[in-house]
Enzyme design. Structure first.
Site, PDB file in Angstrom:
ATOM      1  N   ARG A  21       0.906  -1.164   0.099  1.00 26.89           N
ATOM      2  CA  ARG A  21      -0.097  -0.057   0.102  1.00 26.89           C
ATOM      3  C   ARG A  21       0.752   1.226  -0.180  1.00 26.89           C
ATOM      4  O   ARG A  21       1.790   1.433   1.075  1.00 26.89           O
ATOM      5  CB  ARG A  21      -0.858  -0.062   1.217  1.00 26.89           C
ATOM      6  CG  ARG A  21      -1.830  -0.919   1.155  1.00 26.89           C
ATOM      7  CD  ARG A  21      -2.839  -0.953   2.535  1.00 26.89           C
ATOM      8  NE  ARG A  21      -3.552  -2.267   2.395  1.00 26.89           N
ATOM      9  CZ  ARG A  21      -4.928  -2.310   2.510  1.00 26.89           C
ATOM     10  NH1 ARG A  21      -5.480  -1.276   2.880  1.00 26.89           N
ATOM     11  NH2 ARG A  21      -5.627  -3.511   2.635  1.00 26.89           N
ATOM     12  N   SER A 189     -19.564  -2.207   1.815  1.00 29.76           N
ATOM     13  CA  SER A 189     -18.903  -0.799   1.285  1.00 29.76           C
ATOM     14  C   SER A 189     -18.288  -1.357   0.168  1.00 29.76           C
ATOM     15  O   SER A 189     -17.886  -0.455  -0.874  1.00 29.76           O
ATOM     16  CB  SER A 189     -18.125  -0.119   2.323  1.00 29.76           C
ATOM     17  OG  SER A 189     -16.977  -0.809   2.469  1.00 29.76           O
ATOM     18  N   HIS A 217     -22.169   2.888   6.289  1.00 31.12           N
ATOM     19  CA  HIS A 217     -21.976   3.368   5.123  1.00 31.12           C
ATOM     20  C   HIS A 217     -23.330   3.781   4.577  1.00 31.12           C
ATOM     21  O   HIS A 217     -23.786   4.026   3.320  1.00 31.12           O
ATOM     22  CB  HIS A 217     -21.493   2.395   4.036  1.00 31.12           C
ATOM     23  CG  HIS A 217     -20.024   2.243   4.134  1.00 31.12           C
ATOM     24  ND1 HIS A 217     -19.007   2.924   3.641  1.00 31.12           N
ATOM     25  CD2 HIS A 217     -19.151   1.054   4.685  1.00 31.12           C
ATOM     26  CE1 HIS A 217     -17.777   2.688   3.816  1.00 31.12           C
ATOM     27  NE2 HIS A 217     -17.788   1.755   4.455  1.00 31.12           N
ATOM     28  N   LYS A 248     -17.646   9.225   8.376  1.00 31.32           N
ATOM     29  CA  LYS A 248     -17.988   9.238   6.904  1.00 31.32           C
ATOM     30  C   LYS A 248     -18.984  10.123   6.420  1.00 31.32           C
ATOM     31  O   LYS A 248     -18.553  11.392   6.329  1.00 31.32           O
ATOM     32  CB  LYS A 248     -18.431   7.469   6.459  1.00 31.32           C
ATOM     33  CG  LYS A 248     -16.884   6.918   6.866  1.00 31.32           C
ATOM     34  CD  LYS A 248     -17.038   5.274   6.568  1.00 31.32           C
ATOM     35  CE  LYS A 248     -15.620   4.661   6.783  1.00 31.32           C
ATOM     36  NZ  LYS A 248     -15.865   3.163   6.803  1.00 31.32           N
ATOM     37  N   THR A 278      -9.252   7.925  26.245  1.00 29.16           N
ATOM     38  CA  THR A 278      -9.561   9.230  26.404  1.00 29.16           C
ATOM     39  C   THR A 278     -10.765   9.305  25.523  1.00 29.16           C
ATOM     40  O   THR A 278     -10.599   8.802  24.267  1.00 29.16           O
ATOM     41  CB  THR A 278      -8.416  10.138  25.930  1.00 29.16           C
ATOM     42  OG1 THR A 278      -7.276   9.742  26.709  1.00 29.16           O
ATOM     43  CG2 THR A 278      -8.909  11.697  26.178  1.00 29.16           C
TER      44      THR A 278
END
Ligand SMILES: *Cc1c(COP(=O)(O)O)cnc(C)c1O
Length: 409
Positions: A21, A189, A217, A248, A278
């Site tokens: 990638r 998706s 999605h 998204k 957190t």
């Protein structure tokens, strides 16, 4: 152990299979979405159009979202300052959870760092809450659900993708007294296909199973108030736990579940992935709440309609060229390539020669042999951008002598 050699081997394997990638370094400019600037590895820059983003509605630059974020930033500062339990619960978190609970018509909601964490933390924790729980999981569920099911450690059954008869068969084999949960998605998706929500809920009900849906999605984009496909189909009230993202279509960040007050209370109390981290910065919670609120309105509905129209236009245009589009009727436009090297090459050429940015989708995100380009048109993709992408795809398909009209679905 030669650790460096092991690293080289691990990375080398990815290169050999054409699935190493590379991240494309882009700078999004507010007010100009989907246009952005790409910085090449050598530092030179090129204007591009982003065609593979998940900011499906352009809410990441919406004035109401940004105003809410500015306001929260000026009012409270940067971070939340703690976990939810220890000083990190603010009025912004409470408001966001109330907004989400209302969206889904549930008693309560619980916000996590992301939908990945929400899936992983919730699914793995349900095993501790319901001893002996068997999870029935769709074969194409997202990595975060798979991870949650796996980490929970109990019994699991994988049903063939969207195959309700197979799910039924598996449910029927198990002891009726055992606690059960069916986990699936409303929109998958990578193909953009819909889960058979009503049929799955019918079967789950018949066998007394809880239901868990990932609407990542779909939220913001489907249903009259943007609550997802289950809302559109009038099934939302039948689902026990709804998972989705704020990152998204809502254009901000974070994830959540919405469920009964008791379910949320139990997950809140037992899930390490919720407890020991957190809480979201108040700024993020404020922006997400503004986005959810906006997309509930009629203006939100208008945006959804433009979004669907853009997706239909792009599909029609690409089909018109005879390209192998996977059309399942959703807003996602996958173009089948079927080979990781070709997929990467086309993506590289689109970017370099045409300023069209669409990331190649390779294994393990999709099965080998189904490598694809996945276009995500949005309301902010104008006619010029569509024209440009159609011309580019036509030219490249020609150039690479790829097959046309192998369309599926
Ligand atoms: C992106 C994605 C997630 C994770 O959402 P984040 O908020 O980005 O962590 C979960 N489920 C599905 C189906 C996704 O595509």
């Amino acid at each position: 152990m030669d650790y460096v050699a092991a690293l080289d081997r691990a990375i080398g394997r990815l290169h050999e299979e054409g699935r190493y990638r590379t991240f494309i370094d882009i700078e999004r400019r507010k007010g100009q979405f989907p246009n952005a600037v790409w910085t090449r590895p050598d530092g030179s820059q090129k204007p591009i159009t982003v065609w593979c983003g998940n900011d499906y509605l352009g809410m990441g630059q919406h004035p109401e979202v940004l105003a809410a974020m500015h306001e929260a930033l000026d009012a409270t500062g940067a971070g939340s300052g703690g976990t939810r339990n220890i000083s990190g619960t603010t009025v912004y978190h409470k408001r966001l959870e109330a907004e989400i609970a209302d969206l889904h018509g549930k008693e309560a909601a619980l916000v996590f760092s992301s939908a990945y964490i929400a899936n992983d933390a919730t699914l793995s924790t349900l095993r501790a809450i319901f001893p002996g729980l068997i999870i029935y999981s769709d074969a194409l569920n997202h990595a975060s659900m798979i991870e949650g099911v796996r980490r929970g450690g109990g019994e699991k059954r994988i049903f063939r993708h969207n195959d309700v008869a197979h799910l039924r068969e598996l449910l029927a084999k198990d002891d009726p007294a055992t606690p059960k949960l069916v986990a699936f998605e409303s929109i998958y998706s990578m193909d953009g296909d819909f889960g058979p929500i009503e049929a799955i809920l019918d079967v789950a009900e018949e066998f007394g199973a809880l239901t868990y849906i990932d609407e990542v999605h779909a939220v913001g984009m489907y249903g009259p108030r943007g609550a997802g496909v289950a809302e559109r189909d009038g099934q939302m009230h039948r689902i026990d736990i709804i998972n989705a993202t704020l990152a998204k279509a809502y254009g901000v960040f974070g994830g959540y579940i919405a469920a009964s007050a008791k379910m949320v209370d139990a997950v809140r109390s037992y899930a390490p992935g919720f407890i020991f981290t957190t809480s979201l910065p108040p700024v993020v919670a404020a922006g997400a709440a503004a986005s959810v609120r906006f997309l509930k309105t009629e203006a939100g509905q208008a945006l959804r309609e433009v979004h669907q129209a853009k997706a239909r236009t792009l599909k029609m245009r690409l089909k018109g060229l005879g390209l192998p589009i996977i059309d399942e009727g959703s807003h996602i436009v996958p173009v089948h390539v079927g080979n990781p090297i070709h997929c990467k090459m086309i993506s590289d050429m689109l970017l370099e020669n045409f300023g069209v940015y669409v990331q190649p989708i390779n294994f393990p995100t999709v099965p080998r042999g189904t490598e694809r380009l996945r276009f995500t048109p949005s309301p902010v993709h104008g006619p010029e951008e569509i024209e440009k992408v159609v011309k580019a795809m036509d030219a490249l398909w020609q150039h690479c002598a790829l097959n046309r009209a192998e369309a599926t679905a």
